[in-house]
Design a protein around this motif. Structure first.
Motif, mmCIF file in Angstrom:
data_model
loop_
_atom_site.group_PDB
_atom_site.id
_atom_site.type_symbol
_atom_site.label_atom_id
_atom_site.label_comp_id
_atom_site.label_asym_id
_atom_site.label_seq_id
_atom_site.Cartn_x
_atom_site.Cartn_y
_atom_site.Cartn_z
ATOM 1 N N ASP A 113 0.845 -1.193 0.000
ATOM 2 C CA ASP A 113 0.000 0.000 0.000
ATOM 3 C C ASP A 113 0.880 1.243 0.000
ATOM 4 O O ASP A 113 2.003 1.236 0.504
ATOM 5 N N ALA A 114 0.333 2.322 -0.531
ATOM 6 C CA ALA A 114 1.054 3.589 -0.539
ATOM 7 C C ALA A 114 1.186 4.113 0.888
ATOM 8 O O ALA A 114 0.315 3.897 1.727
ATOM 9 N N THR A 115 2.270 4.810 1.156
ATOM 10 C CA THR A 115 2.482 5.419 2.459
ATOM 11 C C THR A 115 1.528 6.595 2.614
ATOM 12 O O THR A 115 1.453 7.452 1.727
ATOM 13 N N PRO A 116 0.775 6.661 3.725
ATOM 14 C CA PRO A 116 -0.155 7.779 3.917
ATOM 15 C C PRO A 116 0.596 9.115 3.996
ATOM 16 O O PRO A 116 1.701 9.190 4.530
ATOM 17 N N THR A 117 -0.043 10.157 3.455
ATOM 18 C CA THR A 117 0.525 11.501 3.496
ATOM 19 C C THR A 117 -0.404 12.396 4.300
ATOM 20 O O THR A 117 -1.485 11.980 4.722
ATOM 21 N N ARG A 118 -0.005 13.634 4.477
ATOM 22 C CA ARG A 118 -0.840 14.560 5.247
ATOM 23 C C ARG A 118 -2.171 14.813 4.553
ATOM 24 O O ARG A 118 -3.166 15.113 5.202
ATOM 25 N N ASN A 119 -2.228 14.663 3.236
ATOM 26 C CA ASN A 119 -3.502 14.842 2.530
ATOM 27 C C ASN A 119 -4.508 13.761 2.924
ATOM 28 O O ASN A 119 -5.714 13.973 2.835
ATOM 29 N N VAL A 168 -10.509 19.115 9.117
ATOM 30 C CA VAL A 168 -10.838 20.043 8.047
ATOM 31 C C VAL A 168 -9.614 20.271 7.157
ATOM 32 O O VAL A 168 -9.717 20.209 5.927
ATOM 33 N N THR A 169 -8.473 20.537 7.766
ATOM 34 C CA THR A 169 -7.226 20.725 7.023
ATOM 35 C C THR A 169 -6.063 20.121 7.807
ATOM 36 O O THR A 169 -6.119 20.017 9.030
ATOM 37 N N ALA A 170 -5.032 19.754 7.079
ATOM 38 C CA ALA A 170 -3.802 19.272 7.704
ATOM 39 C C ALA A 170 -2.821 20.434 7.719
ATOM 40 O O ALA A 170 -2.362 20.884 6.665
ATOM 41 N N LEU A 171 -2.514 20.936 8.901
ATOM 42 C CA LEU A 171 -1.594 22.067 9.031
ATOM 43 C C LEU A 171 -0.143 21.626 8.814
ATOM 44 O O LEU A 171 0.672 22.381 8.319
ATOM 45 N N SER A 172 0.166 20.414 9.208
ATOM 46 C CA SER A 172 1.486 19.813 8.994
ATOM 47 C C SER A 172 1.293 18.296 9.038
ATOM 48 O O SER A 172 0.158 17.808 9.098
ATOM 49 N N ASP A 173 2.389 17.556 9.040
ATOM 50 C CA ASP A 173 2.283 16.096 9.115
ATOM 51 C C ASP A 173 1.793 15.630 10.478
ATOM 52 O O ASP A 173 1.316 14.511 10.625
ATOM 53 N N THR A 174 1.917 16.508 11.501
ATOM 54 C CA THR A 174 1.532 16.101 12.864
ATOM 55 C C THR A 174 0.480 16.991 13.509
ATOM 56 O O THR A 174 0.131 16.789 14.664
#
Length: 181
Positions: A113-119, A168-174
């Motif tokens: 599987d693809a590695t999850p991203t912040r999106n 709602v949005t990803a501000l960064s990876d964490t």
């Protein structure tokens, strides 16, 4: 051999011991290969070179152990018996090396599987685990690709512990911006 009615054990042939050492060396090379160490690496680091480590390990191990078995079965004390042992070892080694190469290639090219991203965080549902203040960060636990992930969270208003939220949005990876639902 029987001596005065008592069975005695003949000592192992020297050739058998040498073949067992060769087989053990093959197992050692395989252990190093499985640990990810690039032994016998020639050329570019992403290329195995003319022969892969797995093929060398499979061939050497099967040759050594196969030849040791044949050597003990044929008595292994004459040059002809040693030649038969070498032939038997080679007969075992070639298919073993082929199987080792096929299995290692299958393991290296296995689809994952693809590695999850912040999106992938956007739209995730979660639960507040540390209260989210108006002007700071709290913590939320969300599921991403089926795995629970704890993230820092901001919101437009305060959100108490245990509230259900969505990202709602990803501000960064964490860190994320969340709203209650």
């Amino acid at each position: 051999m029987t001596l005065h009615g008592v069975d005695t054990v003949q000592p192992m042939a020297t050739g058998t011991l040498i073949f067992l050492i060769i087989g053990g060396a093959g197992v050692a090379v395989l252990a190093v290969a499985l640990l990810g160490t690039e032994l016998f690496q020639f050329g570019h680091p992403d290329v195995d070179g003319p022969v892969s480590v797995e093929a060398i390990a499979g061939f050497t191990g099967a040759f050594g152990f196969g030849a040791a078995i044949v050597n003990e079965l044929v008595g292994g004390r004459t040059p002809g018996a040693l030649a038969a042992a070498v032939a038997g070892g080679a007969l075992a080694a070639v298919p073993t090396a082929w199987v080792a190469v096929r299995l290692s290639r299958a393991a290296r090219t296995m689809r994952t599987d693809a590695t999850p991203t912040r999106n992938d965080l956007v739209g995730a549902l979660g639960l507040v685990v540390t209260p989210v203040p108006v002007d700071g960060y709290g913590e939320v636990r969300v599921r991403v690709a089926g795995q629970p992930v704890k993230l820092n969270a901001r919101a437009d208003g305060p959100i108490p512990v245990g509230a259900r939220v969505f990202v709602v949005t990803a501000l960064s990876d964490t860190s994320v911006h969340v709203e209650t639902y």
